[in-house]
Scaffold this motif. Structure first.
Motif, PDB file in Angstrom:
ATOM      1  N   LYS A 180       0.867  -1.239  -0.147  1.00 27.27           N
ATOM      2  CA  LYS A 180      -0.120  -0.040   0.104  1.00 27.27           C
ATOM      3  C   LYS A 180       0.862   1.376  -0.030  1.00 27.27           C
ATOM      4  O   LYS A 180       0.286   2.295  -0.147  1.00 27.27           O
ATOM      5  CB  LYS A 180      -0.970  -0.041   1.151  1.00 27.27           C
ATOM      6  N   VAL A 181       2.219   1.129   0.182  1.00 26.39           N
ATOM      7  CA  VAL A 181       2.948   2.377   0.276  1.00 26.39           C
ATOM      8  C   VAL A 181       3.760   2.197  -1.096  1.00 26.39           C
ATOM      9  O   VAL A 181       4.075   1.276  -1.757  1.00 26.39           O
ATOM     10  CB  VAL A 181       4.120   2.357   1.413  1.00 26.39           C
ATOM     11  N   SER A 182       4.452   3.481  -1.413  1.00 23.79           N
ATOM     12  CA  SER A 182       5.263   3.646  -2.588  1.00 23.79           C
ATOM     13  C   SER A 182       6.765   4.316  -2.455  1.00 23.79           C
ATOM     14  O   SER A 182       7.180   4.803  -3.253  1.00 23.79           O
ATOM     15  CB  SER A 182       4.284   4.486  -3.621  1.00 23.79           C
ATOM     16  N   ASN A 183       7.202   4.252  -1.064  1.00 28.69           N
ATOM     17  CA  ASN A 183       8.386   4.762  -0.948  1.00 28.69           C
ATOM     18  C   ASN A 183       9.318   3.673  -0.390  1.00 28.69           C
ATOM     19  O   ASN A 183       8.919   2.618   0.011  1.00 28.69           O
ATOM     20  CB  ASN A 183       8.289   5.930   0.140  1.00 28.69           C
ATOM     21  N   ILE A 184      10.518   3.725  -0.744  1.00 32.53           N
ATOM     22  CA  ILE A 184      11.758   2.779  -0.420  1.00 32.53           C
ATOM     23  C   ILE A 184      12.678   3.478   0.583  1.00 32.53           C
ATOM     24  O   ILE A 184      13.147   4.601   0.220  1.00 32.53           O
ATOM     25  CB  ILE A 184      12.189   2.342  -1.857  1.00 32.53           C
TER      26      ILE A 184
ATOM     27  N   PRO B 276      14.569  -1.049  -7.292  1.00 33.54           N
ATOM     28  CA  PRO B 276      13.753  -1.013  -8.205  1.00 33.54           C
ATOM     29  C   PRO B 276      12.815   0.240  -8.305  1.00 33.54           C
ATOM     30  O   PRO B 276      12.698   0.877  -7.231  1.00 33.54           O
ATOM     31  CB  PRO B 276      12.822  -2.408  -7.989  1.00 33.54           C
ATOM     32  N   PRO B 277      11.946   0.432  -9.242  1.00 34.11           N
ATOM     33  CA  PRO B 277      11.211   1.660  -9.241  1.00 34.11           C
ATOM     34  C   PRO B 277      10.330   1.583  -7.964  1.00 34.11           C
ATOM     35  O   PRO B 277       9.677   0.438  -7.595  1.00 34.11           O
ATOM     36  CB  PRO B 277      10.305   1.564 -10.468  1.00 34.11           C
ATOM     37  N   THR B 278       9.928   2.508  -7.513  1.00 31.25           N
ATOM     38  CA  THR B 278       9.032   2.738  -6.197  1.00 31.25           C
ATOM     39  C   THR B 278       7.983   2.038  -5.888  1.00 31.25           C
ATOM     40  O   THR B 278       7.568   1.439  -5.085  1.00 31.25           O
ATOM     41  CB  THR B 278       9.128   4.219  -5.735  1.00 31.25           C
ATOM     42  N   VAL B 279       7.228   2.365  -7.252  1.00 32.38           N
ATOM     43  CA  VAL B 279       5.989   1.591  -7.254  1.00 32.38           C
ATOM     44  C   VAL B 279       5.632   0.234  -7.637  1.00 32.38           C
ATOM     45  O   VAL B 279       4.560  -0.693  -7.806  1.00 32.38           O
ATOM     46  CB  VAL B 279       4.897   2.478  -8.226  1.00 32.38           C
TER      47      VAL B 279
ATOM     48  N   THR C 172       8.018   8.515  -3.920  1.00 30.49           N
ATOM     49  CA  THR C 172       7.310   8.832  -5.087  1.00 30.49           C
ATOM     50  C   THR C 172       6.564  10.113  -5.028  1.00 30.49           C
ATOM     51  O   THR C 172       5.650  10.261  -4.039  1.00 30.49           O
ATOM     52  CB  THR C 172       6.204   7.583  -5.454  1.00 30.49           C
ATOM     53  N   LYS C 173       6.854  11.165  -5.985  1.00 31.71           N
ATOM     54  CA  LYS C 173       6.170  12.450  -6.001  1.00 31.71           C
ATOM     55  C   LYS C 173       4.668  12.555  -6.486  1.00 31.71           C
ATOM     56  O   LYS C 173       3.943  13.176  -6.246  1.00 31.71           O
ATOM     57  CB  LYS C 173       7.133  13.372  -6.494  1.00 31.71           C
ATOM     58  N   GLN C 174       4.695  11.854  -7.546  1.00 32.61           N
ATOM     59  CA  GLN C 174       3.549  11.551  -8.435  1.00 32.61           C
ATOM     60  C   GLN C 174       3.570  10.441  -9.310  1.00 32.61           C
ATOM     61  O   GLN C 174       4.395  10.098  -9.638  1.00 32.61           O
ATOM     62  CB  GLN C 174       3.480  12.937  -9.174  1.00 32.61           C
ATOM     63  N   ALA C 175       2.332   9.854  -9.683  1.00 31.51           N
ATOM     64  CA  ALA C 175       2.540   8.637 -10.649  1.00 31.51           C
ATOM     65  C   ALA C 175       1.097   8.632 -11.249  1.00 31.51           C
ATOM     66  O   ALA C 175       0.097   8.836 -10.633  1.00 31.51           O
ATOM     67  CB  ALA C 175       2.728   7.385  -9.807  1.00 31.51           C
TER      68      ALA C 175
END
Length: 263
Positions: A159-163, A189-192, A230-233
């Motif tokens: 549920k999160v998108s930061n690493i 890996p990419p955050t998402v 992740t700033k925006q996706a």
């Protein structure tokens, strides 16, 4: 297998390279290695004490493993204090990776502001490493050790998108230079991807790096910390901002990337 030290040395000595499968990221060469190669190729042409300050990378076309690629370097401007250069990796007649770099001398200034950020994760003592899964994790990870402290592994429905976590080369290089920092910074890996439940491809379109501590000497076997947000996706594009840290809390690099996710 060719080590990261050998690739960095070859980038300074040769104008063409053929990179093996052990540095693959899917069907392409690991982007961090491509960036480190171009940064090294440009650095060899700096004749005085001008460290790398800014590096902008564009991943234009797949750079395939086990196929020869050529390196070109162009001086855009050599000023009194600043050198701007452009380097490219060509393969099969097309540009695959392009880099524009700024090398700049230190300047005397009355302004000195310490960074207002912090990285509070202690260096790892227990293994929380990203496992190697054939057909899922990229092959270049046999050279790199990633220790996740915050966020989840890719494709776990998070549920999160930061690493956040720590990174190092499994075989310690002779020195942990700025080129090594660059290679390591792209290993995550990419955050998402952690938000997906099944493996899906992703790739980086552009990557901007700012080097804040180019003169800092770091032990060759030291961990480097990373936190990425992740700033925006949306619409298949992910915009992230990251920081790279030394074990002693020095902010080494700022990083911004635009990734595509094919989900």
């Amino acid at each position: 297998m060719t080590s990261i030290d050998e690739w960095i040395a070859l980038a300074k000595a040769e104008t063409s390279l053929t990179i093996g499968k052990d540095w693959a990221q899917g069907r392409t060469v690991f982007g961090g290695l491509s960036a480190a190669i171009l940064a090294s190729a440009m650095s060899k042409e700096v004749t005085d004490a001008r460290p790398l300050r800014i590096l902008n990378i564009s991943f234009i076309a797949p750079l395939l493993v086990e196929q020869e690629a050529s390196i070109t370097v162009e001086h855009l401007r050599d000023g009194k204090n600043v050198t701007q250069m452009q380097a490219r990796l060509y393969q099969n007649g097309q540009v695959c990776v392009q880099a524009v770099a700024c090398f700049a001398q230190d300047r005397s200034s009355s302004i000195a502001i310490d960074h207002q950020l912090s990285f509070d994760l202690p260096p790892p003592k227990k293994s929380k490493f990203m496992p190697l899964i054939p057909g899922v994790t990229p092959k270049f990870l046999k050279h790199v050790q990633l220790n996740f402290e915050q966020g989840q592994l890719p494709f776990t429905g998070s549920k999160v998108s930061n690493i956040a976590g720590w990174m190092k080369f499994k075989k310690a290089p002779k020195e942990l230079s700025v080129a090594h920092w660059i290679a390591l910074a792209d290993a995550w890996p990419p955050t998402v991807l952690q938000m997906l439940r099944w493996p899906k491809p992703a790739s980086t379109l552009s990557w901007q790096i700012e080097i804040l501590e180019p003169h800092l000497e770091i032990a060759n076997d030291a961990w480097l910390g990373m936190d990425a947000m992740t700033k925006q996706a949306g619409e298949g594009y992910v915009h992230t901002e990251a920081h790279v840290w030394s074990e002693t809390g020095h902010l080494l690099m700022l990083s911004r990337q635009c990734d595509t996710v094919f989900d």
